[in-house]
Design an enzyme around this catalytic site. Structure first.
Site, PDB file in Angstrom:
ATOM      1  N   CYS A  58      -0.954  -6.847 -19.591  1.00  0.00           N
ATOM      2  CA  CYS A  58      -1.152  -6.644 -18.035  1.00  0.00           C
ATOM      3  C   CYS A  58      -0.492  -5.417 -17.544  1.00  0.00           C
ATOM      4  CB  CYS A  58      -0.548  -7.937 -17.303  1.00  0.00           C
ATOM      5  SG  CYS A  58       0.673  -7.650 -15.960  1.00  0.00           S
ATOM      6  N   LYS A  90      30.809  13.279 -13.361  1.00  0.00           N
ATOM      7  CA  LYS A  90      31.537  14.154 -14.383  1.00  0.00           C
ATOM      8  C   LYS A  90      32.475  13.014 -14.844  1.00  0.00           C
ATOM      9  CE  LYS A  90      31.558  18.678 -13.506  1.00  0.00           C
ATOM     10  NZ  LYS A  90      30.165  18.843 -12.973  1.00  0.00           N
ATOM     11  N   CYS A 129       2.942  -5.575 -15.855  1.00  0.00           N
ATOM     12  CA  CYS A 129       3.940  -5.901 -16.631  1.00  0.00           C
ATOM     13  C   CYS A 129       4.483  -4.714 -17.459  1.00  0.00           C
ATOM     14  CB  CYS A 129       3.491  -7.105 -17.664  1.00  0.00           C
ATOM     15  SG  CYS A 129       2.893  -8.418 -16.790  1.00  0.00           S
ATOM     16  N   HIS A 184      37.577  20.621 -21.763  1.00  0.00           N
ATOM     17  CA  HIS A 184      36.448  20.386 -20.861  1.00  0.00           C
ATOM     18  C   HIS A 184      36.727  19.263 -20.238  1.00  0.00           C
ATOM     19  CE1 HIS A 184      31.646  20.381 -21.084  1.00  0.00           C
ATOM     20  NE2 HIS A 184      32.411  20.151 -19.750  1.00  0.00           N
ATOM     21  N   ASN A 185      37.469  18.070 -20.786  1.00  0.00           N
ATOM     22  CA  ASN A 185      37.580  16.877 -20.310  1.00  0.00           C
ATOM     23  C   ASN A 185      38.449  17.038 -19.100  1.00  0.00           C
ATOM     24  OD1 ASN A 185      36.055  15.203 -20.960  1.00  0.00           O
ATOM     25  ND2 ASN A 185      37.242  14.225 -22.645  1.00  0.00           N
ATOM     26  N   TRP A 239      36.857  20.341 -26.390  1.00  0.00           N
ATOM     27  CA  TRP A 239      36.812  18.885 -25.984  1.00  0.00           C
ATOM     28  C   TRP A 239      37.677  18.626 -25.054  1.00  0.00           C
ATOM     29  CZ3 TRP A 239      39.837  14.961 -27.316  1.00  0.00           C
ATOM     30  CH2 TRP A 239      39.642  13.880 -26.895  1.00  0.00           C
ATOM     31  N   VAL A 291      38.625  19.744 -17.289  1.00  0.00           N
ATOM     32  CA  VAL A 291      37.754  20.358 -16.135  1.00  0.00           C
ATOM     33  C   VAL A 291      36.975  19.100 -15.425  1.00  0.00           C
ATOM     34  CG1 VAL A 291      36.233  22.046 -15.593  1.00  0.00           C
ATOM     35  CG2 VAL A 291      37.830  22.690 -17.313  1.00  0.00           C
TER      36      VAL A 291
HETATM   37  P1  FAD Z   1      29.332  20.203 -17.935  1.00  0.00           P
HETATM   38  O1  FAD Z   1      30.617  19.968 -17.500  1.00  0.00           O
HETATM   39  O2  FAD Z   1      28.799  21.751 -17.749  1.00  0.00           O
HETATM   40  O3  FAD Z   1      29.083  19.892 -19.311  1.00  0.00           O
HETATM   41  C1  FAD Z   1      27.940  20.204 -20.084  1.00  0.00           C
HETATM   42  C2  FAD Z   1      27.585  19.138 -21.047  1.00  0.00           C
HETATM   43  O4  FAD Z   1      28.581  19.082 -21.942  1.00  0.00           O
HETATM   44  C3  FAD Z   1      27.640  17.756 -20.416  1.00  0.00           C
HETATM   45  O5  FAD Z   1      26.446  17.220 -19.861  1.00  0.00           O
HETATM   46  C4  FAD Z   1      28.212  16.756 -21.754  1.00  0.00           C
HETATM   47  O6  FAD Z   1      26.748  16.555 -22.411  1.00  0.00           O
HETATM   48  C5  FAD Z   1      28.856  17.831 -22.440  1.00  0.00           C
HETATM   49  N1  FAD Z   1      30.168  17.507 -22.227  1.00  0.00           N
HETATM   50  C6  FAD Z   1      30.874  16.987 -21.117  1.00  0.00           C
HETATM   51  N2  FAD Z   1      32.210  16.790 -21.243  1.00  0.00           N
HETATM   52  C7  FAD Z   1      32.260  17.228 -22.508  1.00  0.00           C
HETATM   53  C8  FAD Z   1      33.538  17.503 -23.255  1.00  0.00           C
HETATM   54  N3  FAD Z   1      34.670  17.125 -22.813  1.00  0.00           N
HETATM   55  N4  FAD Z   1      33.410  17.769 -24.519  1.00  0.00           N
HETATM   56  C9  FAD Z   1      32.082  18.082 -25.154  1.00  0.00           C
HETATM   57  N5  FAD Z   1      31.017  18.007 -24.442  1.00  0.00           N
HETATM   58  C10 FAD Z   1      30.951  17.545 -23.002  1.00  0.00           C
HETATM   59  N6  FAD Z   1      33.477  24.449 -11.829  1.00  0.00           N
HETATM   60  C11 FAD Z   1      34.251  24.371 -11.005  1.00  0.00           C
HETATM   61  O7  FAD Z   1      33.835  24.116  -9.866  1.00  0.00           O
HETATM   62  N7  FAD Z   1      35.548  24.829 -10.929  1.00  0.00           N
HETATM   63  C12 FAD Z   1      36.142  25.382 -12.384  1.00  0.00           C
HETATM   64  O8  FAD Z   1      37.300  25.394 -12.481  1.00  0.00           O
HETATM   65  C13 FAD Z   1      35.192  25.338 -13.420  1.00  0.00           C
HETATM   66  N8  FAD Z   1      35.491  25.943 -14.588  1.00  0.00           N
HETATM   67  C14 FAD Z   1      34.988  26.067 -15.775  1.00  0.00           C
HETATM   68  C15 FAD Z   1      35.239  26.821 -16.658  1.00  0.00           C
HETATM   69  C16 FAD Z   1      34.232  27.121 -17.717  1.00  0.00           C
HETATM   70  C17 FAD Z   1      34.620  27.708 -18.886  1.00  0.00           C
HETATM   71  C18 FAD Z   1      32.927  26.733 -17.577  1.00  0.00           C
HETATM   72  C19 FAD Z   1      31.871  26.951 -18.784  1.00  0.00           C
HETATM   73  C20 FAD Z   1      32.507  25.956 -16.416  1.00  0.00           C
HETATM   74  C21 FAD Z   1      33.329  25.977 -15.524  1.00  0.00           C
HETATM   75  N9  FAD Z   1      32.977  24.949 -14.302  1.00  0.00           N
HETATM   76  C22 FAD Z   1      33.976  25.014 -13.182  1.00  0.00           C
HETATM   77  C23 FAD Z   1      31.662  24.535 -14.162  1.00  0.00           C
HETATM   78  C24 FAD Z   1      31.641  23.202 -14.479  1.00  0.00           C
HETATM   79  O9  FAD Z   1      32.775  22.706 -15.593  1.00  0.00           O
HETATM   80  C25 FAD Z   1      30.409  22.498 -15.021  1.00  0.00           C
HETATM   81  O10 FAD Z   1      29.722  23.290 -15.859  1.00  0.00           O
HETATM   82  C26 FAD Z   1      29.312  22.494 -14.000  1.00  0.00           C
HETATM   83  O11 FAD Z   1      29.720  21.666 -12.630  1.00  0.00           O
HETATM   84  C27 FAD Z   1      28.010  21.701 -14.119  1.00  0.00           C
HETATM   85  O12 FAD Z   1      28.480  20.729 -14.681  1.00  0.00           O
HETATM   86  P2  FAD Z   1      27.509  19.449 -15.714  1.00  0.00           P
HETATM   87  O13 FAD Z   1      27.272  18.112 -15.121  1.00  0.00           O
HETATM   88  O14 FAD Z   1      26.324  20.325 -16.157  1.00  0.00           O
HETATM   89  O15 FAD Z   1      28.429  19.463 -17.043  1.00  0.00           O
END
Ligand code: FAD
Length: 478
Positions: A42, A431, A45, A412-413, A409, A415
């Site tokens: 279906c 985030k 479904c 990035h966390n 890593w 941030v």
């Molecule tokens: P992003 O944070 O860009 O992550 C991209 C992908 O990486 C995610 O989809 C996930 O698959 C993966 N990922 C997520 N976290 C981790 C992790 N901890 N380790 C490994 N992989 C991971 N924006 C601001 O507003 N203020 C700031 O101060 C700022 N500083 C930045 C500094 C740098 C060096 C960069 C490159 C970017 C910065 N940005 C900042 C931008 C912000 O961090 C994001 O890149 C943006 O908001 C896009 O977010 P996103 O959801 O695509 O994920």
């Protein structure tokens, strides 16, 4: 007996009913059971099945109180079961209360919603009107009264107390209770796990941060169609798009590249030429750009001269920097979300992992090139400042290739943590502290005090696999 529910498989977290197991699963169960009776031929479904699968994943935490099941009434073997429940149309969804009797035929969901949220609410309403005895695992779902809240601390000695204020017709409170069910039962008191559950709820934002702008306030002027993608994979299209933007747009804002910027560009291209796991045309380009740059002995170059290398090389068929941006894993729900900064993070995670996998000699090489690139060229200046502060503080502690991967890593966390709930956050890609327990449960643990703790060994393995060059997908490349 073989499961007959052919629109679903055992991995969907849906109980697959068969003539042999139907009684044991529906009769006298301590959980309520929601059953979809369907026919695999279906169309409705088939169209509904992704929603039902999503619902199953979405409410897997509710399992001790309510379970999802399905049965294919088109299968020869199951036909009789469906007839005994008087199923005439497909799909039919029925609610079997906990402790149902053998003669119970369940309560039919009439005109049920075809979306996860609506179905969650329908199930909650059923649980609320459940006759006694209800599922033992289901806590009371009615709102707390003023008197109960006032006297709460007099009669309870607890460390954490979450009080959700909501409008009368809101389901958030009841949804939180059910979402946390599994965790309350196993009694894992980890703040991060609770936060994940809370953040996953629609419309829940941290107090003190502005709520996400509703999508209709910002006009979406992308003409691009959405590209379906697998969120647990890296796409070469994102990496190439990041390189295109970085080399043709960001670096191009410097008409003359000298001093620190020239050092940064040389280091960046050198690292790309060594570790970028790209297509042959791209690697040829990076290699010739690298040789050219390393031969520039003067204190400055013009962007024009560099551009000539990028473009001239493009004229030979086996050397090219692909033009334009095709975001896939870095697509945003609005044109101003994600994209390039997402590509930059992804690129450098890939490079640190690649340096580890081919056992590069200098553990700091990639991070140092990244730090220089961000400082000299990254267009978001306050991002660059923040990143420089983090690097200044601790990047010197990196002394192995693995610690370089983990350093990036963890920064990035940081941030992510700072930006959670900010206006720049794409509401469809919140985030999180990455990877979430859903992505890597082995990466998380709790200390004896109940605090969340990362298991770095597991995280490293996860990063090595997630960003590994042989898992990069090449979909959507021209
Ligand atoms: P992003 O944070 O860009 O992550 C991209 C992908 O990486 C995610 O989809 C996930 O698959 C993966 N990922 C997520 N976290 C981790 C992790 N901890 N380790 C490994 N992989 C991971 N924006 C601001 O507003 N203020 C700031 O101060 C700022 N500083 C930045 C500094 C740098 C060096 C960069 C490159 C970017 C910065 N940005 C900042 C931008 C912000 O961090 C994001 O890149 C943006 O908001 C896009 O977010 P996103 O959801 O695509 O994920």
């Amino acid at each position: 007996a073989a499961a007959e529910a052919s629109l679903y498989t055992a991995s969907d977290q849906i109980l697959l009913l068969t003539p042999d197991n139907v009684d044991s699963l529906l009769v006298n169960s301590s959980a309520a059971v929601v059953v979809e009776f369907y026919a695999s031929w279906c169309g409705h479904c088939i169209a509904f099945s992704p929603v039902y699968k999503k619902l199953a994943r979405n409410i897997k935490e509710w399992k001790p109180a309510v379970d999802l099941a399905a049965i294919d009434c088109a299968s020869e073997a199951s036909r009789k079961v469906c007839m005994s429940y008087s199923i005439r149309e497909y799909p039919t969804i029925k609610f079997f209360p906990a402790y149902s009797k053998p003669e119970s035929t369940g309560q039919t969901f009439t005109a049920f919603p075809r979306d996860v949220q609506g179905l969650r609410h329908t199930i909650i309403k059923k649980l609320e009107t459940h006759e006694e005895p209800g599922p033992p695992a289901c806590p009371p779902l009615e709102p707390a009264s003023q008197a109960e809240v006032d006297s709460f601390f007099e009669t309870n000695n607890v460390q954490h107390f979450a009080l959700i204020f909501e409008e009368e017709n809101s389901f958030i409170g009841r949804e939180v209770i059910l979402d946390l069910l599994h965790r309350l039962i196993v009694n894992v008191e980890a703040r991060t796990f609770y936060s994940y559950a809370l953040q996953g709820l629609p419309g829940v934002v941290r107090s003190g941060k502005p709520p996400p702008v509703p999508p209709d306030v910002i006009t979406n002027n992308t003409k691009e169609p959405w590209r379906p993608f697998n969120s647990s994979r890296v796409y070469m299209a994102d990496l190439e798009s990041a390189l295109h933007y970085s080399l043709r747009v960001e670096v191009a804002t410097h008409s003359v590249i000298k001093g620190d910027a020239l050092i940064s560009l040389k280091k960046y291209i050198a690292v790309l030429a060594k570790y970028f796991p790209g297509r042959t045309v791209m690697m040829n380009l990076l290699s010739s750009a690298n040789s050219w740059l390393q031969n520039q002995a003067g204190d400055e170059i013009s962007y024009e001269a560099f551009q000539e290398i990028l473009d001239n090389s493009a004229q030979s068929p086996d050397t090219a920097l692909p033009e334009g941006e095709t975001w896939v894993g870095c697509q945003g729900s609005q044109p101003h979300f994600r994209r390039y900064p997402c590509g930059v993070w992804t690129l450098f995670h890939v490079l640190t992992v690649q340096a580890l996998s081919i056992r590069a000699t200098d553990p700091k090489e990639v991070l140092s090139a990244m730090r220089n690139y961000i400082r000299s060229f990254f267009g978001c200046r306050y991002c660059a400042e923040h990143f420089e502060n983090m690097a200044r503080e601790s990047v010197m502690e990196v002394n192995t290739l693995s610690s370089a991967v983990l350093w990036l890593w963890s920064r990035h966390n940081r941030v992510n943590n700072r930006l959670a709930g900010a206006l720049s956050e794409d509401p469809n890609f919140p985030k999180i502290q990455w990877p979430s327990p859903e992505m890597c449960s082995e990466c998380h643990t709790v200390t004896v005090n109940g605090d969340h703790k990362w298991k770095e060994k597991e995280v490293l393995l996860y990063l090595q696999s997630y960003f590994s060059s042989d898992r990069i997908l090449t979909d959507y490349l021209e």
